[in-house]
Design an enzyme around this catalytic site. Structure first.
Site, mmCIF file in Angstrom:
data_model
loop_
_atom_site.group_PDB
_atom_site.id
_atom_site.type_symbol
_atom_site.label_atom_id
_atom_site.label_comp_id
_atom_site.label_asym_id
_atom_site.label_seq_id
_atom_site.Cartn_x
_atom_site.Cartn_y
_atom_site.Cartn_z
ATOM 1 N N SER A 152 0.867 -1.179 0.000
ATOM 2 C CA SER A 152 0.000 0.000 0.000
ATOM 3 C C SER A 152 0.901 1.226 0.000
ATOM 4 O O SER A 152 2.083 1.130 0.370
ATOM 5 C CB SER A 152 -0.845 0.003 1.281
ATOM 6 O OG SER A 152 -1.424 1.276 1.503
ATOM 7 N N TYR A 165 -2.805 -1.335 10.455
ATOM 8 C CA TYR A 165 -2.740 -1.506 8.990
ATOM 9 C C TYR A 165 -1.416 -0.966 8.446
ATOM 10 O O TYR A 165 -0.721 -1.641 7.675
ATOM 11 C CB TYR A 165 -3.924 -0.771 8.347
ATOM 12 C CG TYR A 165 -4.029 -0.927 6.850
ATOM 13 C CD1 TYR A 165 -4.640 -2.037 6.277
ATOM 14 C CD2 TYR A 165 -3.518 0.061 5.985
ATOM 15 C CE1 TYR A 165 -4.749 -2.177 4.901
ATOM 16 C CE2 TYR A 165 -3.621 -0.074 4.607
ATOM 17 C CZ TYR A 165 -4.226 -1.191 4.062
ATOM 18 O OH TYR A 165 -4.334 -1.325 2.698
HETATM 19 P P1 NAD Z 1 -11.487 -5.923 -0.372
HETATM 20 O O1 NAD Z 1 -12.078 -5.792 0.975
HETATM 21 O O2 NAD Z 1 -12.364 -5.745 -1.567
HETATM 22 O O3 NAD Z 1 -10.737 -7.310 -0.524
HETATM 23 C C1 NAD Z 1 -9.996 -7.908 0.511
HETATM 24 C C2 NAD Z 1 -9.901 -9.383 0.221
HETATM 25 O O4 NAD Z 1 -9.153 -10.023 1.246
HETATM 26 C C3 NAD Z 1 -11.277 -10.047 0.181
HETATM 27 O O5 NAD Z 1 -11.326 -10.911 -0.928
HETATM 28 C C4 NAD Z 1 -11.304 -10.855 1.479
HETATM 29 O O6 NAD Z 1 -12.100 -12.021 1.365
HETATM 30 C C5 NAD Z 1 -9.838 -11.207 1.615
HETATM 31 N N1 NAD Z 1 -9.507 -11.641 2.962
HETATM 32 C C6 NAD Z 1 -9.665 -10.955 4.135
HETATM 33 N N2 NAD Z 1 -9.262 -11.739 5.160
HETATM 34 C C7 NAD Z 1 -8.829 -12.896 4.636
HETATM 35 C C8 NAD Z 1 -8.288 -14.086 5.177
HETATM 36 N N3 NAD Z 1 -8.114 -14.233 6.501
HETATM 37 N N4 NAD Z 1 -7.946 -15.090 4.337
HETATM 38 C C9 NAD Z 1 -8.115 -14.977 2.996
HETATM 39 N N5 NAD Z 1 -8.634 -13.873 2.435
HETATM 40 C C10 NAD Z 1 -8.982 -12.851 3.242
HETATM 41 O O7 NAD Z 1 -10.296 -4.864 -0.396
HETATM 42 P P2 NAD Z 1 -9.206 -4.516 -1.515
HETATM 43 O O8 NAD Z 1 -9.163 -3.049 -1.584
HETATM 44 O O9 NAD Z 1 -9.454 -5.274 -2.742
HETATM 45 O O10 NAD Z 1 -7.879 -4.999 -0.795
HETATM 46 C C11 NAD Z 1 -7.005 -5.968 -1.346
HETATM 47 C C12 NAD Z 1 -5.579 -5.692 -0.904
HETATM 48 O O11 NAD Z 1 -5.171 -4.431 -1.449
HETATM 49 C C13 NAD Z 1 -5.403 -5.577 0.608
HETATM 50 O O12 NAD Z 1 -4.178 -6.170 0.980
HETATM 51 C C14 NAD Z 1 -5.349 -4.080 0.836
HETATM 52 O O13 NAD Z 1 -4.632 -3.745 1.988
HETATM 53 C C15 NAD Z 1 -4.635 -3.636 -0.423
HETATM 54 N N6 NAD Z 1 -4.803 -2.210 -0.736
HETATM 55 C C16 NAD Z 1 -6.015 -1.709 -1.108
HETATM 56 C C17 NAD Z 1 -6.124 -0.355 -1.421
HETATM 57 C C18 NAD Z 1 -7.417 0.282 -1.866
HETATM 58 O O14 NAD Z 1 -7.458 1.508 -2.005
HETATM 59 N N7 NAD Z 1 -8.469 -0.460 -2.121
HETATM 60 C C19 NAD Z 1 -5.008 0.475 -1.332
HETATM 61 C C20 NAD Z 1 -3.791 -0.068 -0.933
HETATM 62 C C21 NAD Z 1 -3.698 -1.417 -0.648
#
Ligand code: NAD
Length: 267
Positions: A152, A165
């Site tokens: 991130s 986080y």
């Molecule tokens: P999201 O909530 O749509 O997806 C998160 C995913 O992680 C889901 O599929 C959920 O089922 C899975 N998950 C959670 N706990 C789990 C576990 N114990 N075992 C297996 N799967 C699990 O959110 P997102 O935005 O798609 O996030 C995905 C990744 O991207 C994360 O690591 C998040 O930190 C990172 N991220 C997102 C953003 C953003 O702006 N959306 C920015 C930076 C980083």
């Protein structure tokens, strides 16, 4: 030229939603057979599989909590049983449990560290064992294996109210670099992706109203929110041989969020 992952096997954790789903779709478009890991939402994982198959790709879903060693081991055993090997791991699963630092419970601290950071350790260890066992097979890829760690912008931008986080993402940075150093002699590449604001359920409150979106855009010089496909296309390229000389670094994909936008008007 589009990146090719033809004939390669990929696992994307947390691929039933958001960025993971976008990554799985783009890897499949590039020709990889994709394993859709999910924690709880079977229907959403099934939808991702169906979308990929409808698009001419191959995918199947496996339920496993990435923070549980036994479930991660069982997931890899199932993948090796079906495909005999694996080429690409995308450590994407992650969540937030936000609160003021002084109110943060140990449970919320542990949950975030266990899923966001320890989950990447558990999955990467299993993938690396198989990459080392199999070694390079030129027809598949120039590398013995590729690990992509979803980090991130908060691996470098401190984030009050989200200490667990931000600590997990800072941890991913050093985890990624250290295993990249250790695994490079085995021809295994390890790369981080640092997304900025990507439109997914994790940050819905930051984009669901026009007011919230306007406020968010003040942090993004390029003046648009990112989409899961942006990150998916980057992941497909990083996993491909076009990126064969990249290892041990994080690529930020953030519309300029890490450019200190507060200084754009002379600070
Ligand atoms: P999201 O909530 O749509 O997806 C998160 C995913 O992680 C889901 O599929 C959920 O089922 C899975 N998950 C959670 N706990 C789990 C576990 N114990 N075992 C297996 N799967 C699990 O959110 P997102 O935005 O798609 O996030 C995905 C990744 O991207 C994360 O690591 C998040 O930190 C990172 N991220 C997102 C953003 C953003 O702006 N959306 C920015 C930076 C980083």
């Amino acid at each position: 030229m589009n990146p090719s992952l033809k004939g390669q096997i990929a696992l994307v954790t947390g691929a039933d939603s958001g960025i993971g789903r976008g990554v799985a779709q783009e890897l499949a478009k590039a020709g990889a057979k994709v394993v859709i890991n999910y924690a709880h939402n079977h229907d959403a994982a099934d939808d991702t599989v169906k979308d990929i198959i409808a698009d001419g790709g191959e995918a199947f879903a496996i339920q496993a909590d990435v923070s549980h060693e036994d479930e991660v081991k069982a997931m890899f055993a199932q993948i090796l049983d079906k495909y005999e090997t694996i080429d690409i791991l995308v450590n994407n699963a992650g969540l937030q449990k936000d609160s003021k630092f002084v109110d943060m419970t140990l449970e919320d601290w542990n949950t975030v560290i266990n899923i966001n950071l320890t989950g990447q350790f558990l999955c990467s260890r299993e993938a690396a064992k198989e990459f080392i066992r199999r070694g390079v097979v030129e027809e598949r890829s120039r590398a013995a294996g590729k690990i992509i760690c979803m980090s991130s912008v908060h691996e470098v931008i401190p984030w009050a109210g989200h200490v667990n986080y931000a600590a997990s993402k800072g941890g991913i940075s050093m985890f990624m670099k250290s295993i990249a150093q250790e695994l490079a002699p085995h021809k295994i590449r390890v790369v981080g992706i640092g997304p900025g604001a990507i439109q997914t359920p994790i940050n819905k409150s930051a984009w669901e109203t026009p007011e919230a979106l306007d406020k968010l855009l003040t942090l993004i010089p390029y003046n648009r929110i990112g989409k899961p496909a942006d990150i998916g296309q980057l992941a497909a390229w990083l996993a491909s041989d076009q990126a064969d000389y990249i290892t041990g670094t994080t690529i930020f994909m953030d519309g300029g969020m890490t450019l200190y936008p507060g200084f754009a008007d002379n600070g």
